[in-house]
Design an enzyme around this catalytic site. Structure first.
Site, PDB file in Angstrom:
ATOM      1  N   GLU A 199       0.868  -1.203   0.000  1.00 16.13           N
ATOM      2  CA  GLU A 199       0.000   0.000   0.000  1.00 16.13           C
ATOM      3  C   GLU A 199       0.891   1.236   0.000  1.00 16.13           C
ATOM      4  OE1 GLU A 199      -2.368   0.766   3.455  1.00 16.13           O
ATOM      5  OE2 GLU A 199      -1.197  -0.545   4.745  1.00 16.13           O
ATOM      6  N   GLU A 252       4.615   8.648  -3.873  1.00 15.64           N
ATOM      7  CA  GLU A 252       5.307   8.174  -2.672  1.00 15.64           C
ATOM      8  C   GLU A 252       6.284   7.054  -3.019  1.00 15.64           C
ATOM      9  OE1 GLU A 252       2.736   7.502   0.656  1.00 15.64           O
ATOM     10  OE2 GLU A 252       1.796   9.483   0.490  1.00 15.64           O
TER      11      GLU A 252
END
Length: 652
Positions: free
Chosen positions: A452, A461
């Protein structure tokens, strides 16, 4: 009193006002409109409309007495600040060719705003520019804005737009222009987008298209002035609004825009009404008959009270609306417990992951071999274990055997993982690995790789870089969850966000991408895909650098609009038909783990009807960092933002 009692609604829009004529007895004016009318504030001239500086007697000039206003002592400072919005004299015309009128206008404007600031008013309503040119008016206002501390100036602008082939209509309010937004845009550009300059929109009986008035939701609109002749009459003789007006009003209320009622009573009502000139004194306020405009206020209150209550998720996010946050640096920084806890509360996200893992397990292991085959599943970036739990629940749901590796680089989260394994009795199923996934050497290869690592823009990210590093311990026929993800952008009007960035007065903040819960924005065109990443990726010339040129077409009936920046989203395919994402047209319902990302423009770009907006986005990779660059090339070129990642980057 407010339009209604809603414990979750603390916005200004629950307070309503009424536009009044000049009255030399301000306490009585307030008593009538607040106590009798139920309004929360008045929009009232502070100066006698007959006053002109050029006509004033010179004999008072030596004392410095300004002969245009009453005493400030008639109300307390809190009453002035809470219940009065000053209304600058409507006769002023600072772009008049008549020198006397122009000079009178400038003197009066400065006197009235200075008086309003002295009274500690929250806002002052400026009259609509009189002609097509407003340069001198804007210049004077801009000079005044430089010295204001708290007073907001609301420029009165009519909400009207006529099609180019129908300009023969009544343009009284538009001074010959076909689109009142152009009037506002010209004025605010001349005033350098000052954050104390806002809009008060005049709402009339006719409305432009939904796309046209939708532009205003991203502008700094503080008030909507609804004229009584815009109301229809229901079967009982009471005022009501058309469906389109109702939708507009509720949208304004949802965007913290205050409603102001203006005009005279134009409906025949069952009850008699009392106007301010009748022979009642302040001592008889409670015995007065109903305020003539109260039925209009009651109808607005009815619309407010009928609005759907905010879902629990939206209430949780209220404090984050239009608040700029710097994105996480997941590789450089270790997340804190509070951050983990917030993400772990998003049950929708983990339900989707569990569905995807269940489908992958069923595809990986046929029913007849469920008891004999043990699937190796690795959770890379395990945090405090929510994906580990989702994986084990998926195994139990499908009747498959599972061996789980929980890989996590944050030593603090690893402590929690070890405790969780003991607490849940997972010792024989789950192995905790304290390591960066890019450095760990696995004893065996995985059938399924779960992560995730997605950010608001999908790859921001560094999910591609992390999963590239982890791909070496995935079997050649192994499954990655997520299997792919795509970022999206769309142009937005976002006056508040732009002013918040601008307030820092430096280049760095204009070249930073922010995570933000978008609310007071106008989405000008449908979003378009930007960068896509697929996992696993066995291509020979693999690169995580990307470049995309996009062209946006704003709907023809919108009119001109200002682009302050770009909203960014993502959509991810977890496995087969299981997806999650925040792209508005296909967003996963009730999921709150991600807000949108916002890429600001150093200089906002005005787009005209029929003129496409051409945009460029780059994803750049260096030895120690990843960064984005972006620019506009048409209709007018902007600088390339964040060159070489000079202002904002994500560390590897």
């Amino acid at each position: 009193m407010p339009l209604g009692e809603k414990s979750w609604d603390k916005s200004e829009s629950r307070y309503s006002g009424v536009e009044t004529d000049f009255h030399d007895d301000m306490p009585r004016l307030l008593a009538f409109n607040l106590a009798t009318g139920g309004f929360d504030f008045v929009v009232s001239p502070l100066m006698d409309p007959t006053y002109r500086p050029s006509l004033a007697e010179n004999e008072t000039s030596g004392s410095g007495f300004l002969p245009f206003a009453g005493s400030d002592l008639v109300l307390s400072p809190s009453q002035w600040g809470s219940h009065v919005v000053g209304k600058v004299s409507s006769w002023i015309d600072l772009d008049s060719e008549d020198d006397v009128l122009r000079k009178d206008s400038e003197i009066t404007l400065r006197q009235e705003i200075a008086w309003a600031a002295h009274l500690s008013l929250q806002a002052c309503l400026l009259p609509t520019p009189k002609g097509a040119s407003c340069a001198n008016y804007a210049r004077c206002v801009n000079q005044i804005l430089q010295s204001l501390n708290n007073l907001q100036l609301w420029l009165r602008i009519p909400l009207e737009k006529y099609d180019d082939d129908n300009v023969g209509g009544d343009l009284e309010h538009l001074n010959g222009q076909s689109d009142s937004w152009e009037q506002w845009n010209s004025f605010r550009l001349l005033c350098e987008h000052h954050n104390h300059l806002s809009v008060a929109l005049d709402i009339f009986s006719s409305l432009p298209s939904a796309n046209s008035f939708g532009r205003w939701f991203g502008e700094s609109v503080r008030a909507a002035i609804i004229h009584t002749d815009s109301f229809l009459t229901n079967a009982r003789g009471y005022p009501c609004l058309s469906k389109r007006h109702q939708k507009l009003v509720t949208s304004f209320l949802n965007h913290s825009v205050q409603i102001v009622i203006s005009g005279k009573l134009v409906h025949c009502l069952p009850e008699g009404s009392l106007d301010l000139d009748s022979n009642h004194t302040d001592n008889h306020v409670e015995g007065m008959q109903r305020h003539p405009l109260r039925p209009y206020l009651d109808y607005i209150a009815y619309l407010y009270q009928r609005m759907d209550p905010l879902p629990e998720q939206e209430r949780f996010e209220l404090g984050y609306r239009d608040f700029l946050q710097s994105p996480l640096q997941p590789l450089m920084d270790n997340l804190e417990a509070q951050t983990y806890e917030t993400f772990e509360k998003d049950t929708v996200k983990y339900t989707q992951y569990q569905r995807a893992i269940s489908k992958a397990l069923l595809d990986r292991v046929p029913d007849e071999m469920a008891s004999s085959i043990k699937t190796v599943l690795m959770v890379v970036g395990a945090g405090r274990g929510p994906l580990v739990r989702a994986s084990l629940q998926a195994a139990e749901e499908t009747g498959r055997k599972l061996k789980v590796y929980a890989v996590e680089k944050n030593p603090n989260a690893v402590v929690t993982l070890h405790s969780l394994v003991k607490l849940e009795g997972w010792e024989n199923t789950v192995t905790v690995v304290s390591s960066d996934m890019r450095c760990w050497e696995a004893d065996e290869k995985a059938d399924i790789l779960v992560s995730e690592l997605l950010g608001s823009f999908g790859d921001n990210e560094l999910s591609p870089e992390c999963l590239d590093g982890a791909q070496r311990f995935l079997k050649e026929d192994g499954i990655s969850i997520p299997s792919s993800y795509t970022s999206f952008v769309q142009p937005v009007t976002a006056s508040k966000l732009y002013n918040d960035v601008k307030s820092h007065k430096d280049l760095v903040h204009f070249e930073t991408a922010y995570v933000v819960k978008l609310h007071r924005v106008a989405r000008l065109a449908p979003s378009q895909p930007v960068f896509t990443f697929t996992h696993p990726d066995y291509s020979a010339k693999k690169s995580n650098e990307r470049y995309k040129k996009l062209q946006f077409e704003v709907p023809g009936d919108t009119g001109s609009a200002m682009v302050h920046g770009f909203a960014g989203y993502f959509d991810a395919t977890l496995y087969k038909d299981v997806h999650l994402g925040i792209e508005p047209s296909m967003a996963t319902p009730n999921m709150f783990s991600w807000f949108a990302i916002f890429f600001p423009l150093r200089t906002p770009v005005c787009i005209r009807p029929g003129s496409p907006l051409e945009v460029h986005f780059w994803r750049c990779c260096g030895a120690t960092k990843v960064w984005y660059e972006w620019c506009v090339s048409s209709p007018s070129p902007s600088p390339i933002h964040n060159t070489n990642g000079r202002s904002h980057w994500v560390g590897l």
